[in-house]
Design an enzyme around this catalytic site. Structure first.
Site, PDB file in Angstrom:
ATOM      1  N   GLU A 298      17.694  -0.547  35.526  1.00 11.30           N
ATOM      2  CA  GLU A 298      17.430   0.778  35.384  1.00 11.30           C
ATOM      3  C   GLU A 298      16.206   1.450  36.297  1.00 11.30           C
ATOM      4  O   GLU A 298      16.345   2.367  36.799  1.00 11.30           O
ATOM      5  CB  GLU A 298      17.791   1.492  34.129  1.00 11.30           C
ATOM      6  CG  GLU A 298      18.833   1.434  33.271  1.00 11.30           C
ATOM      7  CD  GLU A 298      19.538   0.202  32.851  1.00 11.30           C
ATOM      8  OE1 GLU A 298      20.826   0.001  32.840  1.00 11.30           O
ATOM      9  OE2 GLU A 298      18.666  -0.956  32.978  1.00 11.30           O
TER      10      GLU A 298
ATOM     11  N   HIS B 251      24.055   2.152  22.706  1.00 10.60           N
ATOM     12  CA  HIS B 251      24.975   2.863  23.861  1.00 10.60           C
ATOM     13  C   HIS B 251      25.091   4.310  23.272  1.00 10.60           C
ATOM     14  O   HIS B 251      25.477   5.288  24.379  1.00 10.60           O
ATOM     15  CB  HIS B 251      26.232   1.939  23.785  1.00 10.60           C
ATOM     16  CG  HIS B 251      26.178   0.815  24.397  1.00 10.60           C
ATOM     17  ND1 HIS B 251      25.182  -0.239  23.985  1.00 10.60           N
ATOM     18  CD2 HIS B 251      26.896   0.275  25.519  1.00 10.60           C
ATOM     19  CE1 HIS B 251      25.368  -1.333  24.836  1.00 10.60           C
ATOM     20  NE2 HIS B 251      26.465  -1.132  25.779  1.00 10.60           N
TER      21      HIS B 251
ATOM     22  N   LEU C 157      21.485  -4.520  37.838  1.00 11.36           N
ATOM     23  CA  LEU C 157      21.859  -4.169  36.638  1.00 11.36           C
ATOM     24  C   LEU C 157      19.998  -3.957  36.369  1.00 11.36           C
ATOM     25  O   LEU C 157      19.404  -4.740  35.631  1.00 11.36           O
ATOM     26  CB  LEU C 157      22.333  -5.123  35.706  1.00 11.36           C
ATOM     27  CG  LEU C 157      23.632  -5.550  35.934  1.00 11.36           C
ATOM     28  CD1 LEU C 157      24.190  -6.483  35.146  1.00 11.36           C
ATOM     29  CD2 LEU C 157      24.583  -4.113  35.927  1.00 11.36           C
TER      30      LEU C 157
ATOM     31  N   GLU D  87      25.421   1.118  38.392  1.00  8.73           N
ATOM     32  CA  GLU D  87      25.871  -0.121  38.079  1.00  8.73           C
ATOM     33  C   GLU D  87      27.377  -0.174  37.778  1.00  8.73           C
ATOM     34  O   GLU D  87      27.905   0.664  36.852  1.00  8.73           O
ATOM     35  CB  GLU D  87      25.371  -0.732  36.641  1.00  8.73           C
ATOM     36  CG  GLU D  87      23.768  -0.971  36.792  1.00  8.73           C
ATOM     37  CD  GLU D  87      23.161  -0.905  35.357  1.00  8.73           C
ATOM     38  OE1 GLU D  87      21.965  -1.115  35.167  1.00  8.73           O
ATOM     39  OE2 GLU D  87      23.826  -0.846  34.157  1.00  8.73           O
TER      40      GLU D  87
ATOM     41  N   GLN E 229      24.057   3.646  32.974  1.00  7.48           N
ATOM     42  CA  GLN E 229      25.267   3.260  32.501  1.00  7.48           C
ATOM     43  C   GLN E 229      25.637   3.774  31.020  1.00  7.48           C
ATOM     44  O   GLN E 229      26.757   4.225  30.628  1.00  7.48           O
ATOM     45  CB  GLN E 229      25.632   1.962  32.652  1.00  7.48           C
ATOM     46  CG  GLN E 229      27.333   1.371  32.444  1.00  7.48           C
ATOM     47  CD  GLN E 229      27.319  -0.155  32.696  1.00  7.48           C
ATOM     48  OE1 GLN E 229      26.684  -0.817  32.090  1.00  7.48           O
ATOM     49  NE2 GLN E 229      28.064  -0.219  33.700  1.00  7.48           N
TER      50      GLN E 229
END
Length: 325
Positions: A60, A129, A58, A29, A82
């Site tokens: 995975e 994240h 986008l 991405e 990402q």
């Protein structure tokens, strides 16, 4: 020898392998024109073209499936997830397919795939994240899991990963991307996957870590030295397979060990390391093997992240416990 940040060393490794082998493909991405969210692939699409460095949707799960298909056709895919907190969307491709390919096909096919992904705390990212999910990968037979802590190690290990005929999960701690520079040879070189590195030699206690916690251990070791405690710091570099020989040789010398990870106590690989030490070197131990970890909660919100993450002070506290046992 050049001075590079970790992100520069990672880019340099991919550039080297794209130059060396036309079957190496980099995708994910925003990795093309934008160069990725952290600019790890900056300039690579312009240099090697859109057929070899390209953006994906986008999704995975689609990235994982594409990597498997390309690997079966003779390519060496280097997909980027990402952020590693998005692992769950691609878990079947990695654990259910890539990891089993060699066994499932009787060694007819392999998965020469290097899955790159940033992870780790200390930079106040949004939820999902920063999660440390390396333990999930290390528990899956068929995968190699690499986590460098320095620019030098990052380049050498990434080149080795891309050349490996089995799938490698290559995790890059976000806090280390641009926090310091190190000497990195401009020419190509490799570092053996599955081989730990002694970052600091010592005789009183062994500190075992990986990723950003290696630097926390080195900071703790410097503080401990003022109190006359000589700590040895082992950087695992690869958390699967573990370099058991280096770990045990150190513990047999120091007779004490503290295992440090950023992941929660029930996660990561610290418990495995502690179990290996106690199974193989219990008669050398002068104290129980202790762990420094994050608490067993979901990853904290950014406002309290610094309090949630382990640091050098936590390491010093555990060292005091094993020294005074």
């Amino acid at each position: 020898m050049a001075q590079m940040t970790m992100i520069q060393a990672i880019t340099d490794a991919m550039r080297n392998e794209l130059n060396k082998d036309e079957n190496v493909l980099v995708f994910g991405e925003d990795v093309g024109q934008n160069g990725g969210v952290f600019r790890a692939t900056e300039g690579l699409q312009k240099e090697f073209g859109e057929d070899r460095v390209f953006d994906t949707p986008l999704a995975e799960s689609a990235i994982g499936g594409l990597a498997i298909g390309l690997a079966l056709e003779g390519y060496r895919p280097v997909p980027e997830i990402q952020f590693f907190g998005f692992l769950y969307e691609v878990m079947d491709s990695i654990s259910g397919q890539m990891a089993r390919m060699r066994y499932r096909t009787g060694n007819t096919f392999t998965s020469p795939i290097t899955v790159r992904s940033p992870f780790g705390g200390g930079v106040q990212t949004p939820e999902l994240h920063a999660d440390s999910l390396e333990g999930l990968m290390a528990q899956q037979p068929g995968l190699k899991v690499v986590i460098p802590s320095t620019p030098y190690d990052a380049k050498g290990l990434l080149i080795s990963a891309i050349r490996d005929n089995d799938p490698v999960i290559f995790l890059e701690h976000m806090k280390l991307y641009r926090s310091f520079r190190g000497e990195v040879p401009e020419e190509e070189y490799t570092i053996e996957i599955g081989k730990a590195d002694i970052k600091r030699e010592g005789k009183d206690v062994t500190l075992i870590a990986y990723g950003a916690m290696v630097h926390a251990c080195l900071k703790a070791a410097s503080e401990l030295e003022k109190d006359g405690i000589d700590a040895e710091v082992i950087d695992l570099r690869t958390v699967s397979p573990l370099d058991i020989d280096t770990i045990i040789a150190s513990v047999e010398k120091t007779n004490r060990a503290v295992v440090v990870q950023e992941a929660q106590r029930q996660a990561g690989i610290a418990a495995t390391v502690a179990a290996e030490i106690q199974e193989r070197a219990i008669l050398h131990l002068e104290a129980p093997v202790l762990r420094v970890t994050a608490p067993d909660t979901v990853y904290s919100f950014a406002a309290v992240e610094d309090a949630w993450l382990p640091d050098h002070k936590d390491i010093i506290e555990k060292v005091a416990a094993v020294m005074n046992f």
